[in-house]
Scaffold this active site. Structure first.
Site, PDB file in Angstrom:
ATOM      1  CG  ASP A  97      -5.810  -5.409   3.641  1.00  0.00           C
ATOM      2  OD1 ASP A  97      -5.235  -4.078   4.470  1.00  0.00           O
ATOM      3  OD2 ASP A  97      -5.177  -6.043   3.169  1.00  0.00           O
ATOM      4  NE  ARG A  98      -1.570   0.950   0.858  1.00  0.00           N
ATOM      5  CZ  ARG A  98      -0.612   1.656   1.045  1.00  0.00           C
ATOM      6  NH1 ARG A  98      -0.688   2.685   1.532  1.00  0.00           N
ATOM      7  NH2 ARG A  98       0.521   1.144   1.060  1.00  0.00           N
ATOM      8  CG  ASP A  99      -0.231  -2.485   1.471  1.00  0.00           C
ATOM      9  OD1 ASP A  99      -0.058  -1.735   0.419  1.00  0.00           O
ATOM     10  OD2 ASP A  99      -0.262  -2.152   2.478  1.00  0.00           O
TER      11      ASP A  99
END
Ligand code: MG
Ligand code: ZN
Length: 177
Positions: free
Chosen positions: A12-14
């Site tokens: 996942d990024r954030d």
């Protein structure tokens, strides 16, 4: 196209790669989380392909554009390259059900992970996902992943379907060495 199935590390990024800030799209607001490069290096050295799978409903909401997202992604990938890390692909879901209707990519749906399987021959069963929300874990489970990690720095989350809840990224891989 190769027939050799590869294992993937889905990030996942954030909240996993960068510190979570609401609807982040500016480079100056992007702050890498401690241990992310070491973690990627570890899995890359083990032969995993690395993918980013990120919900970006800020695009549907009109808070920022596809162009903003693309520019930030290009910068982020350069930073990974500086650390000798190759990100195979960044998949994002720009949708929000209330605005752009239902889609098959917004996590907890497994659409982005299934694309990695189709486009890069990823063996989902032997792949890993790391997320900071339960919907990341669910996307992983919906795609048939065997290892799922919920990264929760504040240690507020006590219940998850994840294989393990960790408060440091290092806790995912360091004890295995
Ligand atoms: Mg997140
Ligand atoms: Zn979508």
């Amino acid at each position: 196209m190769s027939n050799i199935q590869s294992r993937a590390l889905f990030l996942d990024r954030d909240g996993v790669i960068n510190v979570e800030k609401d609807y982040l799209y500016r480079i100056e607001d992007f702050e890498f989380i401690d241990g992310i490069f070491e973690l990627c290096k570890h899995y890359q050295d083990m032969g995993y392909k690395i993918f980013v799978v990120t919900n970006q409903s800020g695009i549907a909401r009109g808070y920022y554009s596809e162009k903003d997202f693309t520019a930030l992604t290009a910068w982020m990938l350069e930073e990974f390259t500086k650390h000798s890390i190759e990100i195979t692909q960044v998949y994002h879901c720009p949708h929000h059900p209330d605005i752009s209707g239902e889609c098959s990519c917004r996590k907890p749906k497994p659409g982005m992970l299934l694309r990695a399987k189709d486009e890069y021959g990823v063996d989902l069963n032997s792949s890993i996902i790391i997320g900071d929300k339960e919907r990341d874990i669910e996307a992983g489970l919906n795609a048939g992943l065997s290892e799922t990690y919920l990264f929760n720095e504040t240690q507020e989350i006590k219940n998850s379907k994840a294989t393990k809840i960790v408060s440091k990224l290092n806790d995912i891989w360091k004890e295995k060495c």
